[in-house]
Design a protein around this motif. Structure first.
Motif, short mmCIF file in Angstrom:
data_model
loop_
_atom_site.label_atom_id
_atom_site.label_comp_id
_atom_site.label_asym_id
_atom_site.label_seq_id
_atom_site.Cartn_x
_atom_site.Cartn_y
_atom_site.Cartn_z
N PRO A 120 41.30 44.41 44.74
CA PRO A 120 40.15 43.57 44.37
C PRO A 120 40.60 42.38 43.51
O PRO A 120 41.53 42.50 42.71
N ALA A 121 39.91 41.27 43.68
CA ALA A 121 40.28 40.03 42.99
C ALA A 121 40.42 40.25 41.49
O ALA A 121 41.34 39.74 40.86
N GLU A 122 39.51 41.02 40.92
CA GLU A 122 39.52 41.17 39.47
C GLU A 122 40.73 41.96 38.97
O GLU A 122 41.01 41.97 37.78
N PRO B 227 31.38 39.58 39.77
CA PRO B 227 31.47 40.11 41.13
C PRO B 227 30.39 39.56 42.07
O PRO B 227 30.55 39.64 43.28
N GLU C 288 40.75 35.50 47.60
CA GLU C 288 40.02 36.26 48.63
C GLU C 288 40.96 36.68 49.76
O GLU C 288 40.80 37.75 50.33
N SER D 127 40.48 29.86 44.67
CA SER D 127 39.43 30.79 45.12
C SER D 127 39.82 31.42 46.44
O SER D 127 39.64 32.62 46.65
N GLN E 290 28.93 36.21 41.96
CA GLN E 290 29.32 34.85 42.33
C GLN E 290 30.80 34.74 42.63
O GLN E 290 31.29 33.72 43.10
N ARG E 291 31.53 35.81 42.35
CA ARG E 291 32.96 35.87 42.65
C ARG E 291 33.74 34.70 42.06
O ARG E 291 34.38 33.93 42.76
N TYR E 292 33.68 34.59 40.74
CA TYR E 292 34.54 33.63 40.07
C TYR E 292 34.95 34.12 38.69
O TYR E 292 34.33 35.00 38.12
N TRP F 13 35.72 38.46 35.40
CA TRP F 13 35.38 38.23 36.80
C TRP F 13 33.91 38.53 37.02
O TRP F 13 33.41 39.55 36.57
N LYS G 125 30.10 37.15 52.68
CA LYS G 125 31.26 38.01 52.89
C LYS G 125 32.37 37.34 53.70
O LYS G 125 33.54 37.50 53.40
#
Ligand SMILES: Cc1cc2nc3c(=O)[nH]c(=O)nc-3n(C[C@H](O)[C@H](O)[C@H](O)COP(=O)(O)OP(=O)(O)OC[C@H]3O[C@@H](n4cnc5c(N)ncnc54)[C@H](O)[C@@H]3O)c2cc1C
Lengths: 469, 372
Positions: free
Chosen positions: A437-439, A283, A428, A424, A285-287, A281, A370
């Motif tokens: 958290p996404a990760e 953090p 979120e 995506s 670019q959040r992908y 992951w 955000k």
């Protein structure tokens, strides 16, 4: 075409073209497969056929591709256009559909150079006809010289937004407004990466000039341009009629029949996940992106990833990555000695490093803001199955945080795109509602076929019997 | 930590057993190496089917079917269950003879849930079946459910009833002690219990081996595919064949789930399955022959999961003959989902030392030794 190769490269963008050329030049049997009708990938799309007028508008970042094509054509690896790969396996098997018939190819090594895609971001009205992405618009122009003739709003954040605006001005398209959603404070937070970025001063200046040119053109043409814009909304019944947004405490609304949106670029990981590459992951670019080394080697010994698929770094980097991958494979196949490998890889690696210098700055400046996924409850998130943000929040509130489970229960991501469009956003929304958290959530699984195949084609497929254990 | 009963495996079998034991005032700890429903129980094709069951399973299946109507009361969820009649097609006279024999056998045993239907009735139930189909055997009460929803509802109910569910907790060692069992988990903790239930699905043979009670269970990966929406073609009827491998389930949303016995190669240790397109191609061929209208339907996704299988295709349900206090509920051979509610009942009865409400002799773990 043969059935078996030293290496099969999937995706004919700059990475795949450079990689297959490099491998063919080293005497290896390679096949390059691509879904499009001509080589070039997204960035150099249709480059072998575009007119000089199209090329003038698209500029030298596009015509740069001619050199890549030239090298590729000289090396002349086997090339199969209009080939849709629908499954690939770690043992080097590739299943593809070509002219409505499916078959299997095998190789000792696979290079997945399937590139990147625009980050899909749901917002109210995003499914209305008339709403499309900047990249989609750019493709239309590259393919068939199409440009909007009626009022068009451009909204979002990232270099592609400015590039497309520049092209549309050049084409005299009736731009109704440019809405930049990059939060002002990201100019400050990204500044700490500036010193490193200055290592590629020329590249940065190109970007600055492009934005300045767009601003000047906007001023001349009296096109309203807003910064720090929020709450984009597409309004209309059967077709887009206007675009609403807010800027500070100002309410904006522009009549338009086309809305071009862009919220950055993310690796296209569908095939990578289907084959079983491990991902990490990012953090900023959040992908999710695959875990690879400098040559694109993955956790699977026979599988490499090259180009923007490893991380979004742009066309030039993709080319270098493709070449480095080719060299690593050639070394493994004993076509390059250790010493030759070192000699040949070093300068390419150096070019790549230089090319990457401005990336942390760009990634931070154009990081997804955000509130990007503060999607209103009633907005559709999963287009295939018609699942709204509210429904997703509801199921998360019941304790579900794994998109795979959410999919099984409310069908969000269950359709033909297998979550490519909603992935995506779901990530979120889960983070927003559950605080997880996404990760830390389990990435969405991708099952074959990654592209639909008709039952008739599947029934007729030329797949020799595989051993069942 | 101690409990009356330790259950290993958070699939539907482990959870169903846990619910019934907790309702009978037993303390229960349940261990699941991943998440409840992660494996077969949450990823099967959701077929709630009495049709075509091995006669040894029919009493359990019929009793279980009744319980599927009451999930709202028992697990506070409808589990996505709805009736979708299942029709087993005869593609020729030989098939028809097989079906006639089957119905006669069931009638002689006192069951009437499978009914012979003729050519016209087949077409009324499923208007698009191919010309060559001569008749069928229908089970009007069969249905479909949402497997993950069901598994989660079972797990949530177990927790509500006071069961301690330890997810992401693998049992890595288990020992028989003077007064029960001691297990060690991947989180480094130890637990004790008087009795132990083996509900570890595809891993059941391996698990049981730790206690010196090997079971002849092998892992398989039944593989399914699903089409895009093709409303109207199935007419709500799920289909099976008599002489060839194929099962077609008519999902409520208009997609079709295709399976019925296709398997993919797997590695149980690494927990990897390679979906084999060759198998899907074979299924597609047969499917188009049976329902030509589906020719242009798209396969949009395949999926698969690990399942514990036995060579006689019925499960092991009962007390270990080698280790006292150990109970097995495993080896469902790709059709355990429907049986789950009933399994919870009989397993709890066994564990409590009562006579099970239906005989389980056919499912003894040592039946293979007896045969040998
Ligand atoms: C693709 C597919 C389709 C199917 N279709 C149908 C159908 O239509 N109708 C039907 O009736 N049945 C169907 N089945 C069969 C049905 O799903 C299974 O029989 C049933 O779910 C078995 O439940 P279980 O609890 O025994 O197994 P599982 O759900 O596999 O549960 C076993 C659990 O034990 C856990 N475990 C294993 N070892 C350990 C350890 N050492 N420590 C802790 N935990 C451990 C595993 O992680 C797993 O979650 C299908 C199966 C598959 C795979």
């Amino acid at each position: 075409m043969k059935n078996s190769y030293d290496a099969i490269i999937i995706g004919a963008g700059p990475a795949g073209l450079a990689c297959s050329a490099e491998l063919a030049n080293k005497g290896l049997e390679v096949a390059l497969l691509d879904e499009q009708a001509t080589p070039g990938g997204q960035i150099y799309r249709n480059i072998t056929r575009t007119s000089s007028r199209q090329r003038t508008v698209l500029g030298e970042d596009y015509t740069e591709g001619l050199k890549v094509i030239e090298n590729f054509e000289k090396a002349a690896p086997d090339y199969l256009p209009r080939a849709r790969v629908w499954q690939a396996e770690p043992n080097g098997e590739v299943f593809l559909s070509h002219k409505k018939s499916s078959k299997k190819l095998t190789a000792q090594f696979l290079v997945l150079s399937t590139g990147a895609m625009e980050r899909p971001v749901p917002f109210p009205g995003w499914t209305l006809p008339g709403v499309m992405t900047c990249g989609g618009m750019s493709n239309l122009f590259k393919d068939s010289s199409l440009a909007p003739t009626e009022p068009v709003v451009i909204a979002g954040s990232g270099p592609l937004l400015w590039l497309v605006a520049e092209h549309l001005f050049a084409l005299n398209a009736p731009i109704a407004a440019i809405l930049d959603t990059t939060p002002s404070k990201q100019y400050i937070t990204s500044a700490r990466h500036m010193p490193q970025a200055l290592g590629r001063f020329g590249y940065l200046m190109k970007g600055v000039k492009m934005i300045a040119a767009v601003q000047l053109a906007a001023k001349k043409a009296k096109v309203p341009m807003y910064r720090n814009v929020k709450n984009i909304e597409a309004v209309g019944n059967e077709q887009l009629q206007s675009v609403k947004a807010t800027c500070g405490n100002k309410q904006l609304e522009f009549a338009a029949s086309t809305l071009l949106v862009h919220e950055g670029i993310i690796p296209n990981t569908a095939l990578l996940r289907q084959i079983g590459c491990e991902h990490t992951w990012n953090p900023v670019q959040r992908y999710w992106h695959p875990e690879v080394n400098e040559h694109g080697a993955t956790n699977l010994p026979a599988v490499f990833v090259a180009g923007d698929g490893t991380f979004v770094h742009g066309a030039k980097s993709a080319e270098y990555k493709g070449r480095l991958t080719a060299m690593a494979i050639a070394k493994q196949l004993h076509r390059l000695s250790k010493c030759e490998y070192k000699q040949q890889a070093a300068p390419v690696r150096e070019q790549l490093h230089k090319e990457l210098q401005p990336r942390p700055f760009i990634d931070a400046l154009y990081a997804p803001r955000k509130d990007l996924f503060a999607i209103p409850d009633e907005a559709t998130v999963c287009r295939c199955e018609g699942v709204t943000a509210g429904r997703i929040r509801e199921i998360v509130a019941q304790g579900f945080s794994d998109h795979n489970e959410i999919k099984s229960i409310i069908r969000c991501g269950m359709g033909p795109c297998q979550g490519r469009m909603c992935g995506s956003a779901v990530l979120e929304l889960v983070a927003e509602r559950s605080g997880i958290p996404a990760e830390e959530t389990r990435p969405l699984r991708m099952r074959p076929p990654i592209k639909p195949v008709s039952l008739q084609e599947l029934a007729n497929a030329q797949l020799e019997e595989t051993d069942e254990s | 930590m101690k409990a009356d009963v330790l259950i290993v495996g958070g699939g539907i079998m482990g959870c169903a057993t846990a619910i019934e034991l907790a309702r009978k005032k037993k303390s229960v700890i349940l261990f699941e190496k991943d998440e409840p429903g992660r494996h077969a129980s949450g990823h099967n094709s959701g077929g709630v089917r009495c049709q075509g069951r091995d006669v040894r399973e029919i009493p359990l299946a019929v009793a279980a079917r009744a319980m599927w109507d009451h999930h709202e009361q028992t697990v506070q969820s409808d589990c996505g269950f709805h009736v979708s009649p299942r029709l087993r097609l005869a593609e020729n006279d030989a098939d028809m003879a097989v079906l006639e024999k089957r119905q006669a056998l069931l009638n002689s045993l006192g069951y009437d849930h499978e009914v012979l239907v003729d050519r016209e009735q087949v077409r009324r139930m499923s208007p698009h079946v191919a010309e060559h189909v001569v008749g069928g055997l229908a089970c009007y009460t069969d249905g479909l459910a949402n497997p993950l929803l069901t598994s989660k509802a079972y797990a949530a109910t177990a927790e509500r009833e006071g069961v301690t569910i330890l997810s992401q907790t693998r049992v890595i060692d288990v020992q028989k002690t003077a007064n029960g069992f001691k297990v060690r988990t991947s989180s480094g903790k130890q637990y004790e219990g008087e009795t132990l239930v083996n509900g570890t699905g595809a891993w059941a043979g391996r698990f049981s081996e730790m206690l010196g009670d090997p079971l002849p269970i092998y892992a398989a990966a039944p593989t399914m595919m699903v089409t895009d929406r093709v409303p109207g073609i199935m007419n709500g009827t799920s289909l099976g064949l008599t002489g060839r491998l194929l099962g077609l389930m008519a999902a409520e949303n208009g997609t079709i789930i295709i399976g019925g016995g296709y398997r993919s190669p797997l590695d149980l240790e690494k927990e990897k399955i390679w979906i084999d397109p060759m198998q899907m191609s074979k299924a597609a061929k047969i499917m188009i022959e049976v329902l030509p209208a589906l020719r242009s339907a798209q396969m949009i996704r395949c999926w698969t999961a690990f399942e514990g299988c036995l060579k006689d295709k019925v499960p092991i349900v009962g007390a270990s003959t080698k280790v006292s206090g150990l109970f097995h509920v495993c080896g469902f051979s790709a059709h355990g989902f429907q049986l789950a509610p009933m399994m919870g009942r009989v397993m709890s009865q066994l564990v409590l030392g009562r006579e099970p409400e239906l005989p389980l002799d056919d499912f003894r773990p040592d039946r293979f030794e007896q045969a040998a």
